[in-house]
Design a protein around this motif. Sequence first.
Motif, PDB file in Angstrom:
ATOM      1  N   GLN A  56      35.822  31.523  28.966  1.00 51.69           N
ATOM      2  CA  GLN A  56      34.875  32.037  29.949  1.00 51.69           C
ATOM      3  C   GLN A  56      34.936  33.560  30.039  1.00 51.69           C
ATOM      4  O   GLN A  56      33.935  34.205  30.308  1.00 51.69           O
ATOM      5  N   ILE A  57      36.105  34.104  29.808  1.00 47.30           N
ATOM      6  CA  ILE A  57      36.279  35.562  29.835  1.00 47.30           C
ATOM      7  C   ILE A  57      35.741  36.167  28.551  1.00 47.30           C
ATOM      8  O   ILE A  57      35.031  37.170  28.559  1.00 47.30           O
TER       9      ILE A  57
ATOM     10  N   ALA B 185      38.419  34.233  36.271  1.00 43.60           N
ATOM     11  CA  ALA B 185      37.369  34.493  35.288  1.00 43.60           C
ATOM     12  C   ALA B 185      36.160  35.025  36.043  1.00 43.60           C
ATOM     13  O   ALA B 185      36.151  35.028  37.276  1.00 43.60           O
ATOM     14  N   PRO B 186      35.129  35.452  35.308  1.00 46.34           N
ATOM     15  CA  PRO B 186      33.936  35.912  36.019  1.00 46.34           C
ATOM     16  C   PRO B 186      33.437  34.835  36.990  1.00 46.34           C
ATOM     17  O   PRO B 186      33.318  33.670  36.622  1.00 46.34           O
ATOM     18  N   LYS B 187      33.223  35.222  38.209  1.00 45.68           N
ATOM     19  CA  LYS B 187      32.740  34.326  39.267  1.00 45.68           C
ATOM     20  C   LYS B 187      33.680  33.156  39.543  1.00 45.68           C
ATOM     21  O   LYS B 187      33.245  32.088  39.974  1.00 45.68           O
TER      22      LYS B 187
ATOM     23  N   GLU C  65      41.900  37.477  34.587  1.00 46.48           N
ATOM     24  CA  GLU C  65      40.785  38.014  33.817  1.00 46.48           C
ATOM     25  C   GLU C  65      41.090  39.438  33.346  1.00 46.48           C
ATOM     26  O   GLU C  65      40.901  39.766  32.174  1.00 46.48           O
ATOM     27  N   GLN C  66      41.592  40.273  34.251  1.00 48.48           N
ATOM     28  CA  GLN C  66      41.923  41.657  33.889  1.00 48.48           C
ATOM     29  C   GLN C  66      43.005  41.696  32.811  1.00 48.48           C
ATOM     30  O   GLN C  66      42.937  42.499  31.878  1.00 48.48           O
TER      31      GLN C  66
ATOM     32  N   ARG D  36      41.445  40.719  29.445  1.00 47.92           N
ATOM     33  CA  ARG D  36      40.598  41.819  28.949  1.00 47.92           C
ATOM     34  C   ARG D  36      41.437  42.994  28.450  1.00 47.92           C
ATOM     35  O   ARG D  36      41.112  43.619  27.448  1.00 47.92           O
TER      36      ARG D  36
END
Length: 167
Positions: free
Chosen positions: A153-154, A15-17, A122-123, A126
Amino acid sequence: AARGEEVLSVAYAVAPKAQICAGTKAAAQNLLLLGKSASSMEWRANFLDTPQALGQGAFNTSLMQTAQRHFRAALFDTLPQMRPPRCAVYFNVMGEALPAGADPSLIAELLSAELTSTVLWEQTVRTMLREGVDKLIICGPSRAGCLVEVIRQISAEAGRRAEVCTV
């Protein structure tokens, strides 16, 4: 990885970070030292010892190359019984989907690559959203529900669309 070689890879781009690294203990300890010395960065790290005797290990790193070769051979042995998929199939190894009707040999290659490649979670999520996937069903053990929080979170919207199917 050569015997005795220190290895550390981003195993999961969650996820981000949020990335999870896996590898040898010495390489992980070196990363921790680097992180502590980089005081200008936001940094948090936790270590989880994953004993191989319990079926855990440095998945999604080059340390899994031997297992990958065996898994790939087993997949290709079953290739004559495999059929093309009837729908798009998303692969974490590339964060994209193969379309319905894809060549089963490509699926076998991608499945075996999953053992030594970064999980592009995450990718992948998305991409699913961009391509109009309207429901995310996570199949796995009861603890698989923690992935719903990661999905939130994503994307909060994706988190509302996610559900867990315990197997």
